[in-house]
Design an enzyme around this catalytic site. Structure first.
Site, PDB file in Angstrom:
ATOM      1  N   ARG A 191       0.819  -1.212   0.000  1.00 24.96           N
ATOM      2  CA  ARG A 191       0.000   0.000   0.000  1.00 24.96           C
ATOM      3  C   ARG A 191       0.851   1.260   0.000  1.00 24.96           C
ATOM      4  O   ARG A 191       0.459   2.278  -0.564  1.00 24.96           O
ATOM      5  CB  ARG A 191      -0.953  -0.007   1.193  1.00 24.96           C
ATOM      6  CG  ARG A 191      -2.139  -0.928   0.934  1.00 24.96           C
ATOM      7  CD  ARG A 191      -3.100  -0.955   2.076  1.00 24.96           C
ATOM      8  NE  ARG A 191      -4.351  -1.592   1.686  1.00 24.96           N
ATOM      9  CZ  ARG A 191      -5.312  -1.935   2.543  1.00 24.96           C
ATOM     10  NH1 ARG A 191      -5.167  -1.697   3.834  1.00 24.96           N
ATOM     11  NH2 ARG A 191      -6.416  -2.507   2.101  1.00 24.96           N
ATOM     12  N   GLY A 245     -12.660  -4.000   1.394  1.00 24.94           N
ATOM     13  CA  GLY A 245     -14.069  -3.632   1.467  1.00 24.94           C
ATOM     14  C   GLY A 245     -14.447  -2.640   0.363  1.00 24.94           C
ATOM     15  O   GLY A 245     -15.514  -2.747  -0.242  1.00 24.94           O
ATOM     16  N   LYS A 272     -13.938 -11.704   7.395  1.00 20.30           N
ATOM     17  CA  LYS A 272     -14.979 -10.722   7.706  1.00 20.30           C
ATOM     18  C   LYS A 272     -16.308 -11.128   7.087  1.00 20.30           C
ATOM     19  O   LYS A 272     -16.794 -10.497   6.151  1.00 20.30           O
ATOM     20  CB  LYS A 272     -14.567  -9.348   7.195  1.00 20.30           C
ATOM     21  CG  LYS A 272     -13.299  -8.820   7.867  1.00 20.30           C
ATOM     22  CD  LYS A 272     -12.837  -7.554   7.171  1.00 20.30           C
ATOM     23  CE  LYS A 272     -11.416  -7.194   7.550  1.00 20.30           C
ATOM     24  NZ  LYS A 272     -10.799  -6.322   6.549  1.00 20.30           N
ATOM     25  N   GLY A 290      -6.156  -6.304   1.759  1.00 21.05           N
ATOM     26  CA  GLY A 290      -4.820  -6.243   2.340  1.00 21.05           C
ATOM     27  C   GLY A 290      -4.183  -7.613   2.501  1.00 21.05           C
ATOM     28  O   GLY A 290      -3.041  -7.836   2.094  1.00 21.05           O
TER      29      GLY A 290
HETATM   30  P1  ADP Z   1      -8.582  -9.175   3.029  1.00 24.11           P
HETATM   31  O1  ADP Z   1      -7.680  -8.412   3.945  1.00 24.11           O
HETATM   32  O2  ADP Z   1      -7.844  -9.751   1.859  1.00 24.11           O
HETATM   33  O3  ADP Z   1      -9.801  -8.379   2.625  1.00 24.11           O
HETATM   34  P2  ADP Z   1      -9.844 -10.491   5.262  1.00 24.11           P
HETATM   35  O4  ADP Z   1      -9.265  -9.460   6.151  1.00 24.11           O
HETATM   36  O5  ADP Z   1     -11.320 -10.558   5.103  1.00 24.11           O
HETATM   37  O6  ADP Z   1      -9.129 -10.452   3.825  1.00 24.11           O
HETATM   38  O7  ADP Z   1      -9.430 -11.938   5.785  1.00 24.11           O
HETATM   39  C1  ADP Z   1      -8.078 -12.289   6.046  1.00 24.11           C
HETATM   40  C2  ADP Z   1      -7.962 -13.041   7.329  1.00 24.11           C
HETATM   41  O8  ADP Z   1      -8.834 -14.156   7.319  1.00 24.11           O
HETATM   42  C3  ADP Z   1      -6.573 -13.609   7.531  1.00 24.11           C
HETATM   43  O9  ADP Z   1      -6.033 -13.034   8.697  1.00 24.11           O
HETATM   44  C4  ADP Z   1      -6.794 -15.105   7.711  1.00 24.11           C
HETATM   45  O10 ADP Z   1      -5.996 -15.677   8.719  1.00 24.11           O
HETATM   46  C5  ADP Z   1      -8.246 -15.173   8.085  1.00 24.11           C
HETATM   47  N1  ADP Z   1      -8.881 -16.453   7.782  1.00 24.11           N
HETATM   48  C6  ADP Z   1      -9.023 -17.033   6.577  1.00 24.11           C
HETATM   49  N2  ADP Z   1      -9.614 -18.227   6.689  1.00 24.11           N
HETATM   50  C7  ADP Z   1      -9.881 -18.413   8.003  1.00 24.11           C
HETATM   51  C8  ADP Z   1     -10.503 -19.449   8.761  1.00 24.11           C
HETATM   52  N3  ADP Z   1     -10.949 -20.564   8.177  1.00 24.11           N
HETATM   53  N4  ADP Z   1     -10.599 -19.288  10.105  1.00 24.11           N
HETATM   54  C9  ADP Z   1     -10.117 -18.167  10.681  1.00 24.11           C
HETATM   55  N5  ADP Z   1      -9.541 -17.154  10.039  1.00 24.11           N
HETATM   56  C10 ADP Z   1      -9.416 -17.274   8.706  1.00 24.11           C
HETATM   57 MG    MG Z   2      -7.770  -8.002   6.042  1.00 28.10          MG
END
Ligand code: ADP
Ligand code: MG
Length: 402
Positions: free
Chosen positions: A44, A377, A205, A354
């Protein structure tokens, strides 16, 4: 200005003479940090350098501002932008000073003293509770001594927060190079896409994102769901999920979506489970049979194969959200397999979020992605076709917005 319901064009740096101006550059420097507080992934920061350099080269005095994490309106030293200032200094090859706060007399004096071609980084905007309240008085304080807002914080344009919304009511405002490129690239996914079009969703999320799954799923030929997001679907189908991350409140929504999407929705058929993310001994189980004392932490090997096969047939792909707790080596394989398969899609590939982008870099495939979005988001809400507060104030309206 653009309240006539027609799509509106984004105002960009090309629409203003910004030479020698005093600029607040709102960037998204909300980087992931390591346990000991260093920048874990600088994507970023790097993404905002072209705009920063363009402004400095044009003799602007640049006050750089961002949020970091969720300090909830209090000063949380662990969420200081100091590590970001350090990385910025390395990248620019000169010191990037960090202001002693967000606003206030000391900061104002530093802003006043800033000369052409100089940069000052403000402290974490969310240290002040007024940022998330979209407070006009806070916006006025931020604007003091400045005459142009350049918004390059694509990751924040879906929020009505002071630095990306109220501030545009005080200062002339345009999008930076990054926001302009994000809007251009993501808009392609809102228009005619080459099909099959696959959307891959994962991450943690679930409540935040489940609503978007529906809209995105309608446009896609294939909706591939893994990671924490899949658990709620598997639960809704009657699976045993043990201690997995689930959102029982959303099970009914998930069930309705499964019925609507039918065959187009791909869910895990097997899972890698452990007693906790730090359990170094993963086990593979069926997607409906997580033991009571275990939690789903990655998609299983059979699922990896099915997801990769579905992606191999696709011509366009959007991916947000890791397939598991990829931060831990034992639960990384699913996310890595999906990263590689997304990178191999021959048409347009777009990845946002992220953590997802950090996973792309870790898998070494980021350079093979058509567009690496800095928004998580924000990119999801943009792809829903929503009218986003931070873009609306820059003149942009999505096609079909009311
Ligand atoms: P991004 O940042 O790409 O938008 P998110 O923040 O929504 O993605 O999700 C990322 C997080 O989700 C990571 O920290 C990962 O460890 C967690 N995660 C993914 N799968 C699982 C799971 N099955 N149980 C718990 N945490 C998870
Ligand atoms: Mg994230």
């Amino acid at each position: 200005m653009d309240d006539d319901g027609k799509p509106g064009r984004l105002r960009t740096l090309e629409d203003v003479d910004f030479r020698g101006r005093r600029v607040l550059l709102r960037a998204d420097l909300n980087v992931p940090l390591t346990a000991d507080g260093a920048v874990a992934d600088a994507s970023r920061i790097d993404a905002t350098l072209p705009t920063l350099r363009r402004l400095l080269d044009a003799d602007c005095a640049v006050v750089l501002a961002s949020h970091l994490g969720r300090p909830k309106g209090r000063v949380v030293p662990a969420l200081s932008l100091a590590p970001v200032a350090q990385v910025l200094s390395q990248r620019l090859g000169r010191p990037v000073p960090l202001a002693p706060g967000v606003t206030g007399p000391e900061v104002a004096a530093r802003v006043r003293a800033l000369g052409p071609g100089e940069v000052l980084l403000l402290e974490n905007l969310r240290f002040d509770p007024r940022e998330e309240k979209d407070d006009p008085a806070f916006a006025a304080e931020l604007a003091q001594g400045l005459d142009l807002l350049v918004d390059d914080a694509f990751g924040a344009v879906h929020r009505a927060h002071a630095s990306v919304h109220a501030l545009a009511g005080v200062l002339e405002s345009v999008a930076g190079l990054l926001v302009a490129r994000e809007v251009e690239m993501l808009s392609r996914l809102l228009g005619q896409v080459e099909r099959p079009y696959a959307v891959v969703l994962g991450g943690a999320k679930v409540a935040d994102k489940l609503g978007m799954v529906a809209t995105l799923g309608e446009r896609a030929d294939r909706l591939i769901v893994g990671g924490g997001m899949a658990n709620t679907f598997l639960l809704a189908r009657g699976g045993r999920m043990g201690r997995s991350l689930v959102e029982p409140d959303r099970a009914a929504d998930a069930r309705a979506l499964m019925e609507r999407l039918g065959e187009r929705l791909l869910l895990p058929v097997d899972l890698v489970v452990g007693s906790a993310p730090d359990d170094p001994e993963p086990r593979v189980v069926g997607a409906d049979a997580v033991p009571d004392d275990a939690m789903a932490l990655d998609i299983g090997p059979q699922t990896r194969g099915r997801f990769a096969a579905a992606l191999a047939e696709s011509r366009t792909v959007f991916w947000n959200g890791p397939m598991g707790v990829f931060e831990r080596p034992a639960y990384r394989a699913g996310t890595q397999a999906v990263a590689a398969a997304v990178a191999a899609v021959p048409g347009l590939s777009v990845v946002g979020g992220g953590d997802s982008v950090a996973a792309l870099h870790a898998a070494g495939v980021a350079s093979r992605i058509g567009h690496v979005s800095t928004g998580g988001g924000a990119s999801l809400e943009f792809l829903e076709g929503r009218d986003l507060p931070g873009l609306r104030v820059l003149g942009y309206r999505p096609p079909g917005a009311r």
